[in-house]
Design an enzyme around this catalytic site. Structure first.
Site, PDB file in Angstrom:
ATOM      1  N   ASP A   2       0.828  -1.202   0.000  1.00 57.75           N
ATOM      2  CA  ASP A   2       0.000   0.000   0.000  1.00 57.75           C
ATOM      3  C   ASP A   2       0.865   1.256   0.000  1.00 57.75           C
ATOM      4  OD1 ASP A   2      -2.346   1.396  -0.018  1.00 57.75           O
ATOM      5  OD2 ASP A   2      -2.642   1.310   2.154  1.00 57.75           O
ATOM      6  N   ASN A   4       1.331   3.389  -2.961  1.00 60.30           N
ATOM      7  CA  ASN A   4       1.866   3.836  -4.255  1.00 60.30           C
ATOM      8  C   ASN A   4       1.320   5.211  -4.634  1.00 60.30           C
ATOM      9  OD1 ASN A   4       2.997   1.328  -4.378  1.00 60.30           O
ATOM     10  ND2 ASN A   4       1.701   0.539  -6.017  1.00 60.30           N
ATOM     11  N   ARG A   6       0.089   7.609  -2.693  1.00 60.31           N
ATOM     12  CA  ARG A   6       0.634   8.682  -1.844  1.00 60.31           C
ATOM     13  C   ARG A   6       2.086   8.985  -2.192  1.00 60.31           C
ATOM     14  NH1 ARG A   6      -1.276   5.862   3.405  1.00 60.31           N
ATOM     15  NH2 ARG A   6      -1.821   4.307   1.833  1.00 60.31           N
ATOM     16  N   HIS A  19       2.648   3.435  -8.949  1.00 56.98           N
ATOM     17  CA  HIS A  19       2.500   1.994  -9.202  1.00 56.98           C
ATOM     18  C   HIS A  19       3.741   1.458  -9.929  1.00 56.98           C
ATOM     19  CE1 HIS A  19      -1.471   2.117  -7.609  1.00 56.98           C
ATOM     20  NE2 HIS A  19      -2.002   2.784  -8.607  1.00 56.98           N
ATOM     21  N   SER A  47      -7.036  -5.904  -5.411  1.00 59.31           N
ATOM     22  CA  SER A  47      -8.137  -6.475  -4.626  1.00 59.31           C
ATOM     23  C   SER A  47      -9.435  -6.508  -5.432  1.00 59.31           C
ATOM     24  CB  SER A  47      -8.351  -5.663  -3.343  1.00 59.31           C
ATOM     25  OG  SER A  47      -9.003  -4.443  -3.642  1.00 59.31           O
ATOM     26  N   ASN A  50     -10.586  -3.115  -5.783  1.00 62.64           N
ATOM     27  CA  ASN A  50      -9.828  -2.171  -6.624  1.00 62.64           C
ATOM     28  C   ASN A  50     -10.454  -1.961  -8.006  1.00 62.64           C
ATOM     29  OD1 ASN A  50      -6.540  -3.166  -5.367  1.00 62.64           O
ATOM     30  ND2 ASN A  50      -7.830  -1.454  -4.742  1.00 62.64           N
ATOM     31  N   ARG A 170       2.023  -5.049   6.297  1.00 61.17           N
ATOM     32  CA  ARG A 170       1.211  -4.009   5.646  1.00 61.17           C
ATOM     33  C   ARG A 170       2.025  -2.729   5.628  1.00 61.17           C
ATOM     34  NH1 ARG A 170      -4.487  -2.430   4.623  1.00 61.17           N
ATOM     35  NH2 ARG A 170      -4.261  -0.339   3.800  1.00 61.17           N
ATOM     36  N   ILE A 177      -6.286  -4.841   7.796  1.00 61.01           N
ATOM     37  CA  ILE A 177      -5.984  -5.991   6.943  1.00 61.01           C
ATOM     38  C   ILE A 177      -6.581  -5.833   5.546  1.00 61.01           C
ATOM     39  CG2 ILE A 177      -6.211  -8.520   6.731  1.00 61.01           C
ATOM     40  CD1 ILE A 177      -5.924  -8.782   9.652  1.00 61.01           C
TER      41      ILE A 177
END
Ligand code: IPE
Ligand code: MG
Length: 233
Positions: A2, A4, A6, A19, A47, A50, A170, A177
């Protein structure tokens, strides 16, 4: 994986640039995992949720995935990595699914490390799909309802090919999660890194593994039971 978006925003760039940089972290982390001798690593790449992102970002992610599959193919094959996938793979566009299927087939007998990509994946979705598959077996008489237990349920899950999940990392400072390996994470150690995924390179993986080494895993037992030896499941 997680952070990318930001990361890109912090640099004044488009999200897709984040990304792209994140794909470099994937390459470095997979290499490091193999060099360390990890048995398996599972990456949450896309996900089920997503899909609801803006179309251009979804397409950009799919293009990156295709590029990854083509570019990493030689290294995956040369290093004996077995590529697997979990999630609703049939939802992926053909230009991703085809190279994915081909690399899954060609690497199936590789045995140095299992690299599983979670694509169009949701933990709740995978539990619900497994429950449905078992219900169908019961309905057809192939299985008895009383045969459903933690063991047989786990064996019916798409992650049955993986060893127990020891550590879940994470990134990006979020402590949740987000629908990742929910069933599998029952006794998993959780590690939260403040680094954004494009900044999470091998040194950060080593740090997480050091943190993991310091954890005392009890699996519901008392500390002295675990210390005395062979009671852990
Ligand atoms: C990557 O990070 C996760 C993917 C869906 C590929 P994000 O895209 O969620 O980045 P943030 O959370 O917006 O920073
Ligand atoms: Mg995010």
């Amino acid at each position: 994986m997680d952070g990318n978006g930001r990361w890109a925003e912090n640099q004044g760039l488009e999200r897709l640039a984040g990304h792209k940089e994140g794909a470099k972290s994937v390459q470095d982390i997979v290499r490091a995992a193999r060099e360390i001798g990890l048995e398996a690593i599972t990456l949450y790449a896309f996900s089920s949720q997503n899909w609801a992102r803006p179309g251009a970002e979804v397409l950009g992610l799919m293009n990156l995935l295709r590029d990854y599959l083509f570019e990493e193919r030689p290294e995956i094959m040369e290093n004996g990595i077995q590529l697997r996938a979990i999630g609703d793979i049939e939802k992926l566009p053909d230009f991703v699914r085809e190279p994915l299927d081909s690399l899954r087939n060609d690497s199936a007998s590789n045995d140095k490390m299992v690299l599983t990509l979670a694509l169009s994946y949701g933990g709740r979705e995978s539990i619900a799909q497994t429950a449905r598959a078992l219900a169908e077996k019961v309905a057809s008489g192939e299985m008895k309802a009383r045969e459903i237990n933690v063991e047989s349920f786990g064996q019916a899950m798409p992650t049955a090919h993986l060893p127990p999940l020891d550590l879940l990392i994470r990134t990006s400072g979020e402590q949740r999660i987000s629908n990742f390996l929910l069933w599998e994470a029952g006794y998993t150690e959780l590690c939260f890194s403040d680094l954004l995924w494009p900044d999470f390179r091998r040194e950060a993986l080593y740090a997480s593994l050091e943190e993991y080494k310091g954890r005392k895993r009890r699996f519901g037992l008392t500390g002295s039971q675990v210390e005395s030896g062979d009671l852990a499941p």
